[in-house]
Design an enzyme around this catalytic site. Structure first.
Site, PDB file in Angstrom:
ATOM      1  N   CYS A 294       0.862  -1.181   0.000  1.00  0.00           N
ATOM      2  CA  CYS A 294       0.000   0.000   0.000  1.00  0.00           C
ATOM      3  C   CYS A 294       0.900   1.233   0.000  1.00  0.00           C
ATOM      4  O   CYS A 294       1.503   1.570   1.023  1.00  0.00           O
ATOM      5  CB  CYS A 294      -0.899  -0.016   1.236  1.00  0.00           C
ATOM      6  SG  CYS A 294      -2.019   1.382   1.360  1.00  0.00           S
TER       7      CYS A 294
ATOM      8  N   CYS B 210      -8.206   4.791  -7.863  1.00  0.00           N
ATOM      9  CA  CYS B 210      -7.633   5.400  -6.672  1.00  0.00           C
ATOM     10  C   CYS B 210      -7.481   6.896  -6.884  1.00  0.00           C
ATOM     11  O   CYS B 210      -6.786   7.326  -7.809  1.00  0.00           O
ATOM     12  CB  CYS B 210      -6.274   4.771  -6.351  1.00  0.00           C
ATOM     13  SG  CYS B 210      -5.410   5.550  -4.966  1.00  0.00           S
TER      14      CYS B 210
END
Length: 434
Positions: A160, A346
């Site tokens: 991440c 995203c």
């Protein structure tokens, strides 16, 4: 009457519980187990850490939500799961029997992999949990009174990366606003093979847009490198380089929850759960999983191992598939089984601008190595869209809505993304990942 248990109340768990409650008749119970008393919109914790919004803005009380939306809420941490007995043990030795269970625990944080890493017994900050964000905020306030070098990045094995980029660029924006930027150097350290990789290779424009923005903001990039140790004032890299800091935020690698690691055959060596395309466990037919807790193999071979990101949108799609497929198996709805497409969108906020990264799907075709579409675009509109989405998602969680039809329609029209698709494959035999 069946009892369907959801473990975890985050970006996958709470939507899964809501979808189950929407799809299942009232004779079936939906039980929600959470070790935390509040739902937290985790992407908002970066702004909490930098003092741009209060923690309360991104949290909701789970006991009230459960009562309002007819969920049986069980507070506490799961300590054991017995697939043969179909039982779950919650701290305090409470035992809950299940007909189906959906595991959406998120991940435990592997700070111990790097000496000195993390806020508990280490020297770096984190934005992975509400407590970490509050501690990072206090450290940020102290830093503003005595500024100096900043080191932001991710540890080896991390998957991440978006929050690290957001933190670095939002910190830059905030320091400029305060007139302190000329007193601070910012260095971004990452195991990614290049800046803008974010765990997903070959996204059109992502490398150029990300690296150019970091260069514009005078942020030094050290890529394709591993952090090996941290002490009170220095981050040490695998080439021996030492980076002094007054403030550091380093994202850790993830593992699965401890109880997953304790059940033979439930997870892999790191505690991540293998699943079929339908999100069901290949060996335990009454166990499903969604979100960060599942196993997805990183297809890229990099000098330093990195994970594959599981975005909030991916987690929500998985959760929706889990609820749909359990409802099909219980006979509550007559439909084909569904699989999440794992198409990811995203929105990364970088102060006064942002970048939208799209990978559809995240995992490329294993034969061609290509995706249907993947690209990145930059502009201030990304910041506005992300803020609007956060407000929208919090409204959904307040009102007990999982994945409404109009959200699917909007994603399809605006970005060409599809959340779910029917499956015609032999899902009993095929794995999402090796």
């Amino acid at each position: 009457m069946a009892n369907v248990v959801v473990i975890g109340a985050g970006l996958a768990g709470l939507p899964a519980a809501y979808e189950l409650r929407h799809l299942l008749p009232s004779k079936h119970r939906v039980t929600l187990i959470s070790s935390e008393p509040k739902f937290t919109f985790i992407p908002g914790l970066i702004q909490v850490a930098l003092g741009l919004k209060p923690l309360e803005h991104v949290q909701l009380d789970l006991s009230r939500l459960a009562q309002r939306h007819h969920l049986d809420w069980v507070p506490g941490r799961v300590t054991a799961l017995d697939p043969q007995a179909r039982s779950i043990t919650v701290e305090g030795e409470r035992t809950i029997e299940y007909d189906y269970v959906a595991i959406a625990t998120g991940a435990s944080l592997a700070f111990d992999q790097v000496p000195g890493l993390g806020p508990h017994g280490g020297y770096t900050q984190s934005v992975c949990t509400p407590d970490h964000a509050l501690e990072a905020h206090q450290a940020w306030l102290d830093f503003l009174n005595n500024p100096g070098p900043i080191v932001i990045g991710a540890a080896p094995g991390a998957g991440c990366f978006g929050p690290a980029y957001e933190f670095a660029l939002m910190a830059d924006h905030e320091l400029r606003r305060r007139g302190l930027r000329d007193q601070v150097t910012i260095t971004y350290v990452t195991p990614e093979p290049y800046a803008g990789h974010l765990g997903v290779s070959n996204v059109k424009n992502a490398r150029e847009l990300t690296a150019n923005l970091m260069h514009e903001r005078d942020i030094t990039i050290i890529e394709n490198t591993a952090i090996t140790a941290v002490d009170e004032q220095t981050v040490t890299l695998d080439d021996g380089q030492q980076l002094p800091f007054k403030y550091s935020m380093i994202l850790p690698a993830f593992r699965g929850a401890k109880f997953i690691q304790a059940v033979p055959g439930l997870g892999d060596a790191k505690g991540f759960i293998p699943v079929l395309p339908t999100q069901r466990h290949p060996d335990f037919p009454n166990i499903y999983a969604a979100g960060v807790s599942i196993k997805l193999a990183q297809p890229d071979q990099t000098r330093i191992p990195i994970g594959l990101p599981k975005s909030g949108q991916m987690a929500e799609a998985m959760a929706t598939a889990v609820a749909h497929n359990i409802a099909v198996e219980l006979g509550a709805i007559q439909d084909s089984l569904k699989v999440p497409t794992l198409e990811a969108l995203c929105f990364a906020e970088f102060g006064d601008t942002g970048i939208a990264y799209i990978a559809a799907p995240v995992l490329p075709d294993p034969e061609t190595g290509k995706r249907k579409r993947s690209y990145a675009v930059r502009g201030p509109w990304v910041v506005w869209v992300k803020a609007a989405f956060e407000e929208y998602f919090m409204v959904k969680m307040r009102t007990g809505v999982g994945m409404p039809w109009f959200e699917n329609l909007g994603l399809r029209i605006l970005f060409g993304l599809q959340m779910l698709k029917p499956t015609t494959i032999n899902y009993e035999q095929t794995m999402v990942s090796p």
